[in-house]
Design an enzyme around this catalytic site. Structure first.
Site, PDB file in Angstrom:
ATOM      1  N   HIS A  65       7.877   7.359   8.889  1.00 24.93           N
ATOM      2  CA  HIS A  65       8.636   7.512   7.653  1.00 24.93           C
ATOM      3  C   HIS A  65      10.060   7.911   8.007  1.00 24.93           C
ATOM      4  O   HIS A  65      10.314   8.458   9.081  1.00 24.93           O
ATOM      5  CB  HIS A  65       7.979   8.556   6.747  1.00 24.93           C
ATOM      6  CG  HIS A  65       6.725   8.065   6.102  1.00 24.93           C
ATOM      7  ND1 HIS A  65       6.608   7.843   4.750  1.00 24.93           N
ATOM      8  CD2 HIS A  65       5.520   7.725   6.623  1.00 24.93           C
ATOM      9  CE1 HIS A  65       5.397   7.396   4.470  1.00 24.93           C
ATOM     10  NE2 HIS A  65       4.717   7.321   5.594  1.00 24.93           N
ATOM     11  N   HIS A  98       2.944   4.555  12.662  1.00 25.16           N
ATOM     12  CA  HIS A  98       3.311   4.505  11.245  1.00 25.16           C
ATOM     13  C   HIS A  98       4.326   5.616  10.990  1.00 25.16           C
ATOM     14  O   HIS A  98       3.986   6.799  11.018  1.00 25.16           O
ATOM     15  CB  HIS A  98       2.065   4.705  10.376  1.00 25.16           C
ATOM     16  CG  HIS A  98       2.358   4.723   8.902  1.00 25.16           C
ATOM     17  ND1 HIS A  98       2.277   3.605   8.112  1.00 25.16           N
ATOM     18  CD2 HIS A  98       2.752   5.735   8.087  1.00 25.16           C
ATOM     19  CE1 HIS A  98       2.585   3.922   6.866  1.00 25.16           C
ATOM     20  NE2 HIS A  98       2.884   5.217   6.831  1.00 25.16           N
ATOM     21  N   ARG A 143       0.852  -1.190   0.000  1.00 22.88           N
ATOM     22  CA  ARG A 143       0.000   0.000   0.000  1.00 22.88           C
ATOM     23  C   ARG A 143       0.888   1.241   0.000  1.00 22.88           C
ATOM     24  O   ARG A 143       1.237   1.769  -1.051  1.00 22.88           O
ATOM     25  CB  ARG A 143      -0.973  -0.025   1.192  1.00 22.88           C
ATOM     26  CG  ARG A 143      -2.218   0.882   0.976  1.00 22.88           C
ATOM     27  CD  ARG A 143      -1.992   2.345   1.263  1.00 22.88           C
ATOM     28  NE  ARG A 143      -1.651   2.599   2.645  1.00 22.88           N
ATOM     29  CZ  ARG A 143      -1.409   3.818   3.130  1.00 22.88           C
ATOM     30  NH1 ARG A 143      -1.464   4.872   2.325  1.00 22.88           N
ATOM     31  NH2 ARG A 143      -1.071   3.993   4.395  1.00 22.88           N
ATOM     32  N   ASP A 144       1.300   1.658   1.158  1.00 22.41           N
ATOM     33  CA  ASP A 144       2.097   2.880   1.242  1.00 22.41           C
ATOM     34  C   ASP A 144       3.418   2.742   0.496  1.00 22.41           C
ATOM     35  O   ASP A 144       3.944   3.699  -0.057  1.00 22.41           O
ATOM     36  CB  ASP A 144       2.350   3.229   2.710  1.00 22.41           C
ATOM     37  CG  ASP A 144       2.623   4.696   2.917  1.00 22.41           C
ATOM     38  OD1 ASP A 144       2.556   5.456   1.942  1.00 22.41           O
ATOM     39  OD2 ASP A 144       2.911   5.091   4.062  1.00 22.41           O
ATOM     40  N   ASN A 180       8.848   4.995   3.616  1.00 22.11           N
ATOM     41  CA  ASN A 180       8.555   4.456   4.933  1.00 22.11           C
ATOM     42  C   ASN A 180       9.847   4.010   5.605  1.00 22.11           C
ATOM     43  O   ASN A 180      10.883   3.845   4.962  1.00 22.11           O
ATOM     44  CB  ASN A 180       7.639   3.228   4.800  1.00 22.11           C
ATOM     45  CG  ASN A 180       6.253   3.587   4.319  1.00 22.11           C
ATOM     46  OD1 ASN A 180       5.355   3.823   5.093  1.00 22.11           O
ATOM     47  ND2 ASN A 180       6.084   3.622   2.995  1.00 22.11           N
ATOM     48  N   CYS A 185       3.568   9.501   0.738  1.00 22.95           N
ATOM     49  CA  CYS A 185       2.232   9.945   0.371  1.00 22.95           C
ATOM     50  C   CYS A 185       2.284  10.857  -0.852  1.00 22.95           C
ATOM     51  O   CYS A 185       2.968  11.880  -0.830  1.00 22.95           O
ATOM     52  CB  CYS A 185       1.581  10.692   1.546  1.00 22.95           C
ATOM     53  SG  CYS A 185      -0.047  11.368   1.168  1.00 22.95           S
TER      54      CYS A 185
END
Length: 303
Positions: A202, A200, A11-12, A242, A233
């Site tokens: 980064h 979460h 996903r990310d 990430n 993002c």
């Protein structure tokens, strides 16, 4: 209890990559990560494919997995309609703490997203699916700067989100320091009650692992990472990858992560990034390829 690592590569991790990962490779990645002991994975998103093309195969991945495999998987959603579409897997209902980023990311203000959350929870309950409440820009916003902790805490305390299974706080831009992460995580853990908290992070400013460790020390039960430090993002200027799953695995060493499985994880990341044409940002992955033979975690030691 050692904290868990959730891998968010699919996903990310894929959101900012120009490379393409075929559906069959995504399915193989899910199964390989589960085999390595990762029991929580974010495998896709209901974001509009015209805006985030890399997320277009998400439901094809869901369709290819067994119910037992999907029990470990999460899909990013932003609306009740998307919850209904993604209801075969667990869903992560995401909104931003700031209106400015929520409008850029989702097309509405934060209150509108929160107002729709009860309906999303009702739909999820009909399908016996868990919902995580994910709060993007919990530390800084690309449009307005630092975010007051009280704004995050108010959303965690909001009665409309009490039916969520977990709370996720996101350092979307990777601009937080370990002290800031520890402080906010501790306050969120206290406010969340019985809901587990996920951090979460980064690695934009090189604090990814340090921030994850600070979050764990403050009570977070899970931290997110992506293979090779992929991702970011697309609607947050200044965001980059990430925190690398490999770096988190080496630092935290959750149950099941040993030198042999770690090397398998590094190889898996290299395969994925090779397919995408991306370069790994994982420092632990790079370290594992050194010529050091007296350190069990290197490939040289195993040869």
């Amino acid at each position: 209890m050692t904290a868990k690592i959730r891998d968010v590569t699919l996903r990310d991790g894929l959101q900012l990559s120009d490379g393409q990962l075929p559906t069959e490779d995504r399915v193989r990645l899910v199964r390989a990560l589960l085999e390595l002991g990762f029991d929580s994975l974010e495998i896709g998103s209901m974001a509009r494919p015209d805006l985030v093309p890399s997320m277009a195969p998400s439901m094809d991945v869901v369709a290819a997995l067994t119910p037992e495999e999907l029990a470990h998987c999460w899909i990013w959603v932003a609306t009740p309609k998307q919850v209904r579409r993604a209801a075969e897997a667990g869903v992560q209902y995401c909104l931003s703490v700031t209106d400015e980023h929520n409008r850029a990311n989702i097309g509405r203000d934060t209150e509108t997203s929160m107002a729709a959350l009860p309906e999303a929870l009702e739909i999820a309950a009909e399908h016996d699916v868990a919902v995580q409440l994910c709060l993007a820009t919990s530390f800084t916003c690309p449009f307005t700067g630092p975010v007051a902790p009280e704004r995050v805490l108010a959303l965690v305390a909001d009665a409309r989100g009490q039916g969520c299974s977990d709370v996720v706080i996101a350092d979307t831009l990777g601009q937080a320091s370990p002290g800031e992460v520890a402080s906010l995580t501790g306050r969120v853990v206290a406010e969340a009650g019985t809901r587990p908290v996920t951090f979460h992070g980064h690695d934009t400013w090189g604090m990814g692992v340090a921030n994850a460790l600070a979050a764990i020390e403050a009570g977070a039960q899970t931290v997110d990472g992506a293979l090779g430090g992929l991702g970011g993002c697309p609607f947050a200027p200044g965001a980059s990858g990430n925190t690398a799953t490999e770096d988190l695995a080496f630092a935290i060493r959750p149950e099941g992560v040993r030198p042999e499985s770690f090397r398998s994880l590094v190889e898996l990341g290299e395969q994925v990034l090779g397919t995408l044409g991306e370069v790994s940002r994982s420092r632990a992955g790079q370290g594992s390829r050194s010529r050091a033979t007296a350190f069990d975690w290197t490939f040289a030691a195993a040869s």
